[in-house]
Design a protein around this motif. Structure first.
Motif, PDB file in Angstrom:
ATOM      1  N   ILE A 184       0.843  -1.195   0.000  1.00 51.08           N
ATOM      2  CA  ILE A 184       0.000   0.000   0.000  1.00 51.08           C
ATOM      3  C   ILE A 184       0.880   1.247   0.000  1.00 51.08           C
ATOM      4  N   ARG A 185       0.667   2.110  -0.975  1.00 51.59           N
ATOM      5  CA  ARG A 185       1.369   3.391  -0.941  1.00 51.59           C
ATOM      6  C   ARG A 185       0.651   4.334   0.030  1.00 51.59           C
ATOM      7  N   HIS A 186       1.411   5.209   0.664  1.00 54.06           N
ATOM      8  CA  HIS A 186       0.832   6.198   1.576  1.00 54.06           C
ATOM      9  C   HIS A 186      -0.135   7.129   0.843  1.00 54.06           C
ATOM     10  N   GLY A 187      -0.946   7.846   1.615  1.00 56.21           N
ATOM     11  CA  GLY A 187      -1.836   8.852   1.057  1.00 56.21           C
ATOM     12  C   GLY A 187      -1.073  10.062   0.539  1.00 56.21           C
TER      13      GLY A 187
ATOM     14  N   PRO B 242      -4.830  17.154   3.527  1.00 56.83           N
ATOM     15  CA  PRO B 242      -6.216  16.799   3.888  1.00 56.83           C
ATOM     16  C   PRO B 242      -6.783  15.679   3.009  1.00 56.83           C
ATOM     17  N   LEU B 243      -6.503  15.725   1.706  1.00 57.96           N
ATOM     18  CA  LEU B 243      -6.973  14.648   0.830  1.00 57.96           C
ATOM     19  C   LEU B 243      -6.281  13.336   1.180  1.00 57.96           C
ATOM     20  N   GLY B 244      -5.001  13.391   1.543  1.00 55.64           N
ATOM     21  CA  GLY B 244      -4.289  12.181   1.930  1.00 55.64           C
ATOM     22  C   GLY B 244      -4.919  11.507   3.136  1.00 55.64           C
TER      23      GLY B 244
ATOM     24  N   THR C 292      -0.954   7.168   7.320  1.00 57.41           N
ATOM     25  CA  THR C 292      -1.813   6.369   6.442  1.00 57.41           C
ATOM     26  C   THR C 292      -2.191   5.052   7.100  1.00 57.41           C
ATOM     27  N   ALA C 293      -1.223   4.439   7.761  1.00 53.09           N
ATOM     28  CA  ALA C 293      -1.448   3.121   8.345  1.00 53.09           C
ATOM     29  C   ALA C 293      -2.321   3.166   9.594  1.00 53.09           C
ATOM     30  N   ALA C 294      -2.332   4.298  10.297  1.00 49.86           N
ATOM     31  CA  ALA C 294      -3.060   4.380  11.569  1.00 49.86           C
ATOM     32  C   ALA C 294      -4.542   4.033  11.434  1.00 49.86           C
ATOM     33  N   PRO C 295      -5.294   4.635  10.491  1.00 50.07           N
ATOM     34  CA  PRO C 295      -6.701   4.247  10.370  1.00 50.07           C
ATOM     35  C   PRO C 295      -6.899   2.822   9.860  1.00 50.07           C
ATOM     36  N   LEU C 296      -5.913   2.285   9.152  1.00 53.07           N
ATOM     37  CA  LEU C 296      -6.005   0.896   8.706  1.00 53.07           C
ATOM     38  C   LEU C 296      -5.892  -0.046   9.907  1.00 53.07           C
ATOM     39  N   ALA C 297      -4.953   0.258  10.813  1.00 54.96           N
ATOM     40  CA  ALA C 297      -4.795  -0.564  12.016  1.00 54.96           C
ATOM     41  C   ALA C 297      -6.062  -0.540  12.851  1.00 54.96           C
TER      42      ALA C 297
ATOM     43  N   VAL D  74       2.880   2.520 -12.306  1.00 51.30           N
ATOM     44  CA  VAL D  74       2.116   3.593 -11.672  1.00 51.30           C
ATOM     45  C   VAL D  74       1.630   3.112 -10.305  1.00 51.30           C
ATOM     46  N   LYS D  75       1.812   3.966  -9.303  1.00 50.79           N
ATOM     47  CA  LYS D  75       1.369   3.623  -7.949  1.00 50.79           C
ATOM     48  C   LYS D  75       0.704   4.856  -7.346  1.00 50.79           C
ATOM     49  N   HIS D  76      -0.627   4.919  -7.424  1.00 48.77           N
ATOM     50  CA  HIS D  76      -1.363   6.052  -6.883  1.00 48.77           C
ATOM     51  C   HIS D  76      -1.329   6.044  -5.354  1.00 48.77           C
ATOM     52  N   ASN D  77      -1.582   7.178  -4.776  1.00 49.04           N
ATOM     53  CA  ASN D  77      -1.651   7.266  -3.316  1.00 49.04           C
ATOM     54  C   ASN D  77      -2.748   6.353  -2.769  1.00 49.04           C
ATOM     55  N   THR D  78      -2.388   5.540  -1.795  1.00 50.93           N
ATOM     56  CA  THR D  78      -3.206   4.507  -1.122  1.00 50.93           C
ATOM     57  C   THR D  78      -3.635   3.373  -2.042  1.00 50.93           C
ATOM     58  N   ALA D  79      -3.045   3.273  -3.234  1.00 50.78           N
ATOM     59  CA  ALA D  79      -3.336   2.122  -4.099  1.00 50.78           C
ATOM     60  C   ALA D  79      -2.740   0.853  -3.489  1.00 50.78           C
TER      61      ALA D  79
END
Length: 228
Positions: free
Chosen positions: A6-9, A34-36, A70-75, A192-197
């Motif tokens: 997972i790429r970061h936001g 904010p979008l991230g 990015t990982a915090a809300p996933l955890a 290509v690796k989009h943010n949070t892809a």
């Protein structure tokens, strides 16, 4: 073993580049825009809803601030510990770029600051009161590829064959991790690796090969939420 890369936001540096086409004014350890933050929360929501064909059992993150954010809300969404990985940082590492183009390593966020980002974060011994990145500035494909192989070997050694290991990391380092997982020595192109892809990779028992099932997958984002 199965992997979810997972790429970061979107970070404030990503936003700076999107708006100016330049890195002048970049931060050595940028936070999410904010979008991230929105991208990360949306990803956590779809993971909690079962969008993946596998259930994530282990969650790791680079110690760069944007990755931990990015990982915090996933955890939280997955109810998992968040394991800080000291070698999953972006290519080059943390650095301050001087006017003359000299890149000076930076220690990065302190252990106390990182733990403020997630109550679930488990820090390695290298994360200390003065930061976590030991330096030096990482220069050269061979060094980066060696590090990618070490990260893959470490994740395999830490976890069981039936684990699903998610790693929140970075767009350029992803190129090397992808090669390390699939055994690709050299690659002339760029993925290509989009943010949070997400990219889903699995070891297959039949034939003993590793397969990339989905690459740059963003089921949680609309077209106007896609960023690089």
């Amino acid at each position: 073993m199965r992997f979810v890369l997972i790429r970061h936001g979107q970070s404030i540096n990503n936003l700076l580049w999107a708006e100016t086409g330049d890195s002048i004014g970049r931060h050595h350890d940028p936070v999410l825009s904010p979008l991230g933050h929105q991208q990360a929360q949306l990803l956590g929501d779809v993971l909690a809803d079962g969008v993946l064909p596998w259930r994530i059992t282990q969650l790791h993150s680079s110690l760069m601030t944007r990755a931990v954010q990015t990982a915090a809300p996933l955890a939280d969404a997955l109810d998992l510990p968040l394991i800080g990985h000291p070698e999953a940082y972006e290519t080059g590492g943390l650095y301050v770029e001087e006017v003359a183009g000299v890149r000076i390593p930076h220690r990065g966020a302190t252990a106390a600051d990182l733990q403020l980002l997630s109550r679930r974060l488990i820090l390695p011994d290298s994360a200390r009161a003065d930061g976590w990145f030991p330096g030096p500035y990482e220069d050269g494909d061979a060094l980066i590829m060696d590090r990618a192989r070490r990260v893959v070997a470490d994740l395999r050694a830490r976890h069981d064959d039936d684990d699903v290991v998610a790693l929140v990391m970075h767009g350029a380092f992803f190129q090397y991790l992808f090669r390390a997982l699939l055994g690709i020595d050299t690659m002339s192109g760029w993925i290509v690796k989009h943010n949070t892809a997400m990219t889903l990779v699995a070891d297959e028992s039949v034939g003993g090969i590793t397969i990339a099932h989905r690459i740059d997958w963003t089921p949680h984002l609309t077209d106007d939420q896609l960023t690089l």
